[in-house]
Design a protein around this motif. Structure first.
Motif, mmCIF file in Angstrom:
data_model
loop_
_atom_site.group_PDB
_atom_site.id
_atom_site.type_symbol
_atom_site.label_atom_id
_atom_site.label_comp_id
_atom_site.label_asym_id
_atom_site.label_seq_id
_atom_site.Cartn_x
_atom_site.Cartn_y
_atom_site.Cartn_z
ATOM 1 N N PRO A 179 57.894 4.953 52.113
ATOM 2 C CA PRO A 179 57.196 3.958 53.105
ATOM 3 C C PRO A 179 55.927 3.251 52.627
ATOM 4 O O PRO A 179 55.240 4.025 51.738
ATOM 5 N N PRO A 180 55.813 2.004 52.945
ATOM 6 C CA PRO A 180 54.496 1.297 52.503
ATOM 7 C C PRO A 180 53.187 1.960 53.097
ATOM 8 O O PRO A 180 53.429 2.234 54.037
ATOM 9 N N ILE A 191 51.899 -4.395 48.983
ATOM 10 C CA ILE A 191 52.345 -5.627 49.244
ATOM 11 C C ILE A 191 53.984 -5.389 49.758
ATOM 12 O O ILE A 191 54.601 -4.773 48.935
ATOM 13 N N VAL A 192 54.180 -6.007 50.749
ATOM 14 C CA VAL A 192 55.584 -5.807 51.186
ATOM 15 C C VAL A 192 56.345 -7.222 50.999
ATOM 16 O O VAL A 192 56.122 -8.132 51.478
ATOM 17 N N VAL A 193 57.604 -6.888 50.482
ATOM 18 C CA VAL A 193 58.234 -8.166 50.234
ATOM 19 C C VAL A 193 59.418 -8.265 51.445
ATOM 20 O O VAL A 193 60.077 -7.272 51.590
#
Length: 121
Positions: A32-33, A38-40
């Motif tokens: 999990p981020p 940075i989430v795409v």
């Protein structure tokens, strides 16, 4: 016949080791981020590498002119583009192409000729 059998066993073992390690290397686990990652999301893209990386150093955003690179006069008569005006990435690939061609000539002509002179076969 024994050498052929040993070579086949060695090739099979090398192939099995290579393909076995590949499946482990490509396995992904979900992480999990975290905060600050940075989430795409769908429809967005992140450039590969850093923004101050190799693409910027080699003028990666600029287009190249093939006639200026590979033409006999190194000038495109239609656009006036010259070899010196091409982006660095195109000049690098041009140099690699020339180097590969020279290596091919050495491998196809000089190598067998040397082998014939030294070993006589």
């Amino acid at each position: 016949m024994r050498k052929l059998r040993n070579a086949a066993i060695a090739a099979a073992a090398a192939t099995a080791l290579t393909l076995g390690a590949t499946s482990v290397a490509t396995a992904e686990t979900y992480v999990p981020p975290r905060e600050g990652d940075i989430v795409v999301t769908e429809g967005s893209s992140i450039p590969v590498g850093s923004s101050e990386g190799l693409g910027d150093n080699l003028n990666g955003q600029n287009e190249a002119d093939g006639r200026a690179l590979f033409g006999s006069s190194k000038v495109n008569p239609e656009t006036g583009a010259t070899f010196d005006g091409q982006p660095a990435w195109a000049k690098l690939l041009y140099g690699l192409t020339v180097t590969g061609a020279i290596g091919s000539v050495i491998g196809l002509i000089v190598g067998p000729l040397y082998n014939f002179i030294v070993h006589g076969q």
